[in-house]
Enzyme design. Structure first.
Site, PDB file in Angstrom:
ATOM      1  CG  ASP A   1      86.598  -9.296 -26.356  1.00  0.00           C
ATOM      2  OD1 ASP A   1      86.371  -8.904 -27.317  1.00  0.00           O
ATOM      3  OD2 ASP A   1      86.431  -8.993 -25.527  1.00  0.00           O
TER       4      ASP A   1
ATOM      5  CB  ALA B   1      80.813 -10.540 -38.105  1.00  0.00           C
TER       6      ALA B   1
ATOM      7  CE1 TYR C   1      75.581 -11.036 -38.258  1.00  0.00           C
ATOM      8  CE2 TYR C   1      74.003 -10.908 -39.593  1.00  0.00           C
ATOM      9  CZ  TYR C   1      75.099 -11.536 -40.105  1.00  0.00           C
ATOM     10  OH  TYR C   1      76.227 -11.631 -40.349  1.00  0.00           O
TER      11      TYR C   1
ATOM     12  CE  LYS D   1      78.751  -8.514 -41.018  1.00  0.00           C
ATOM     13  NZ  LYS D   1      80.428  -8.990 -40.861  1.00  0.00           N
TER      14      LYS D   1
HETATM   15  N1  LIG Z   1      77.655 -18.221 -41.963  1.00  0.00           N
HETATM   16  C1  LIG Z   1      77.247 -17.297 -42.824  1.00  0.00           C
HETATM   17  O1  LIG Z   1      76.509 -18.185 -43.811  1.00  0.00           O
HETATM   18  C2  LIG Z   1      77.465 -16.257 -43.288  1.00  0.00           C
HETATM   19  C3  LIG Z   1      76.442 -15.664 -44.301  1.00  0.00           C
HETATM   20  C4  LIG Z   1      76.838 -14.131 -45.450  1.00  0.00           C
HETATM   21  C5  LIG Z   1      77.572 -13.152 -44.079  1.00  0.00           C
HETATM   22  N2  LIG Z   1      78.869 -14.728 -43.023  1.00  0.00           N
HETATM   23  C6  LIG Z   1      79.654 -13.102 -43.317  1.00  0.00           C
HETATM   24  O2  LIG Z   1      80.670 -13.676 -43.458  1.00  0.00           O
HETATM   25  C7  LIG Z   1      82.063 -13.181 -42.302  1.00  0.00           C
HETATM   26  C8  LIG Z   1      82.483 -14.179 -41.541  1.00  0.00           C
HETATM   27  O3  LIG Z   1      81.693 -15.305 -41.308  1.00  0.00           O
HETATM   28  P1  LIG Z   1      81.830 -17.113 -40.269  1.00  0.00           P
HETATM   29  O4  LIG Z   1      80.323 -17.652 -41.495  1.00  0.00           O
HETATM   30  O5  LIG Z   1      82.468 -17.574 -40.249  1.00  0.00           O
HETATM   31  O6  LIG Z   1      81.600 -16.785 -39.245  1.00  0.00           O
HETATM   32  P2  LIG Z   1      81.830 -17.239 -37.555  1.00  0.00           P
HETATM   33  O7  LIG Z   1      81.990 -18.583 -38.218  1.00  0.00           O
HETATM   34  O8  LIG Z   1      80.937 -17.182 -36.321  1.00  0.00           O
HETATM   35  O9  LIG Z   1      82.709 -16.851 -37.666  1.00  0.00           O
HETATM   36  C9  LIG Z   1      83.101 -16.037 -36.452  1.00  0.00           C
HETATM   37  C10 LIG Z   1      84.780 -15.017 -36.138  1.00  0.00           C
HETATM   38  O10 LIG Z   1      84.189 -13.940 -35.472  1.00  0.00           O
HETATM   39  C11 LIG Z   1      84.727 -14.774 -33.946  1.00  0.00           C
HETATM   40  N3  LIG Z   1      83.938 -13.205 -33.403  1.00  0.00           N
HETATM   41  C12 LIG Z   1      82.965 -12.818 -32.658  1.00  0.00           C
HETATM   42  N4  LIG Z   1      82.885 -12.078 -31.950  1.00  0.00           N
HETATM   43  C13 LIG Z   1      84.029 -11.507 -31.396  1.00  0.00           C
HETATM   44  C14 LIG Z   1      85.140 -10.679 -31.213  1.00  0.00           C
HETATM   45  N5  LIG Z   1      84.235 -10.160 -29.728  1.00  0.00           N
HETATM   46  N6  LIG Z   1      86.247 -10.057 -30.564  1.00  0.00           N
HETATM   47  C15 LIG Z   1      86.491 -11.283 -31.258  1.00  0.00           C
HETATM   48  N7  LIG Z   1      86.337 -12.163 -32.621  1.00  0.00           N
HETATM   49  C16 LIG Z   1      84.958 -12.275 -32.584  1.00  0.00           C
HETATM   50  C17 LIG Z   1      84.304 -15.951 -33.652  1.00  0.00           C
HETATM   51  O11 LIG Z   1      84.663 -15.827 -32.256  1.00  0.00           O
HETATM   52  P3  LIG Z   1      83.828 -17.468 -31.223  1.00  0.00           P
HETATM   53  O12 LIG Z   1      83.505 -18.316 -32.199  1.00  0.00           O
HETATM   54  O13 LIG Z   1      84.635 -16.919 -30.537  1.00  0.00           O
HETATM   55  O14 LIG Z   1      83.093 -15.975 -30.872  1.00  0.00           O
HETATM   56  C18 LIG Z   1      84.574 -16.614 -34.701  1.00  0.00           C
HETATM   57  O15 LIG Z   1      85.961 -16.583 -34.715  1.00  0.00           O
HETATM   58  C19 LIG Z   1      81.153 -13.023 -41.676  1.00  0.00           C
HETATM   59  O16 LIG Z   1      81.204 -10.842 -41.847  1.00  0.00           O
HETATM   60  C20 LIG Z   1      80.010 -12.643 -41.566  1.00  0.00           C
HETATM   61  O17 LIG Z   1      78.855 -11.811 -41.280  1.00  0.00           O
HETATM   62  C21 LIG Z   1      78.341 -15.188 -43.105  1.00  0.00           C
END
Ligand SMILES: NC(=O)c1ccc[n+]([C@@H]2O[C@H](COP(=O)([O-])OP(=O)(O)OC[C@H]3O[C@@H](n4cnc5c(N)ncnc54)[C@H](OP(=O)(O)O)[C@@H]3O)[C@@H](O)[C@H]2O)c1
Length: 289
Positions: free
Chosen positions: A35, A59, A124, A128
């Site tokens: 966590d 994140a 958010y 970031k």
């Molecule tokens: N998705 C997009 O469109 C998008 C766009 C631009 C940038 N990004 C960036 O890309 C990266 C990956 O995003 P993603 O799309 O893969 O997002 P995601 O599917 O929401 O994955 C984020 C991961 O972080 C975990 N997490 C959240 N809170 C946590 C905590 N306190 N401790 C440990 N783990 C935690 C989540 O676990 P749980 O699900 O169990 O909470 C999930 O596995 C991030 O940096 C995000 O800001 C994403």
């Protein structure tokens, strides 16, 4: 190359883990195992691990919830990356930390380059951006990779929601005045190792081109038709960003990321978003498989 991936259960982290298995000595760490709001757990979990690269794909990604959970958003998106950056520096390892197009205010109408000033308009985005600065300040070896509109098979995103709606409803619409670039997790996984050794600082990674959410959704439905996915809706109507009343946080209207720096470093142009979306739909939805 020993790699540890945090956020290994997320959309991007899970894809990176899968793609790197067999290519690198890779370990995935998910939310249940660590966590990131607990600094002592971070130390405890990472101290015994040996790695050359730590990839942080974890994140607090809920843009609207971040507005009311500011402390949690900053704990995960800023304080934790700072500690990760320090641990990596002390282990002589490199941190690759993922960030977002939402660090920009969206007022530009040309693709954002790494040198453009960030000006987040949501909690958010602020959290970031704070994480980016803390990581980059800690070591000049670390890399912050901004991505946009991420999609892939490991967790549903906008494109999956639109396909699901098109399967159920006859009339669907999507916002036509918000632009960025859909980015396939498989393509990020493929692009990233090219810059493992060469690059530090800030880098934008995305598929090529730009579109609105309406164009993105329409292309997805066109691909579904090509791959014989049964749909009720065949066209996507246009709605306006201003008409969307249920969003809590503000979103940048334009957040296309320029990948010119990546192209200059590698000599490779990321594939167009239309090809990436078609590939994803063929792999994930096609009945012709
Ligand atoms: N998705 C997009 O469109 C998008 C766009 C631009 C940038 N990004 C960036 O890309 C990266 C990956 O995003 P993603 O799309 O893969 O997002 P995601 O599917 O929401 O994955 C984020 C991961 O972080 C975990 N997490 C959240 N809170 C946590 C905590 N306190 N401790 C440990 N783990 C935690 C989540 O676990 P749980 O699900 O169990 O909470 C999930 O596995 C991030 O940096 C995000 O800001 C994403």
């Amino acid at each position: 190359m020993r790699i540890v991936i945090l956020g290994a259960g997320g959309r991007l982290g899970a894809a990176l883990l899968r793609e790197y298995q067999g290519k690198f000595d890779v370990t995935g760490v998910g939310h249940a195992q660590l966590d990131l709001t607990k600094p002592e757990q971070i130390q405890e979990k990472l101290s015994p691990l040996k790695f050359d690269i730590l990839i942080n794909a974890a994140a607090f990604t809920n843009v609207d919830l971040s507005e009311s959970k500011r402390d949690e958003a900053f704990a995960v998106n800023a304080d934790a990356p700072k500690l990760l950056a320090e641990i990596c520096r002390d282990k002589n390892a490199k941190l690759i930390h993922f960030s977002t197009d939402y660090v920009f205010d969206g007022e530009k109408r040309q693709p954002y380059i790494e040198d453009d000033a960030a000006n987040p308009i949501s909690v958010y985005g602020e959290s970031k951006r704070a994480g980016e600065k803390l990581v980059l300040r800690t070591s000049d070896r670390h890399l912050v990779v901004r991505v946009s509109w991420v999609f892939g098979p490991d967790r549903p995103s906008f494109v999956d929601a639109m396909i699901m709606r098109a399967c159920e409803e006859q009339d669907i619409e999507a916002i036509a005045d918000k632009w960025s670039t859909p980015t396939y997790t498989r393509d990020v996984a493929e692009m990233l190792p090219r810059i493992f050794d060469v690059e530090a600082g800030l880098l934008h990674l995305a598929n090529s081109g730009k579109c609105s959410w309406q164009e993105y959704a329409q292309h997805a439905l066109d691909c579904c038709q090509k791959f014989e996915v049964p749909l009720r809706a065949k066209t996507v109507g246009a709605s306006k960003l201003a008409d969307l009343k249920n969003w809590v946080a503000r979103r940048p209207p334009y957040s296309v990321l320029s990948t010119a720096k990546y192209q200059a470093l590698t000599g490779i142009t990321p594939r167009p978003w239309r090809e990436a979306v078609a590939d994803y739909i063929e792999r994930s939805y096609s009945r012709k498989k």
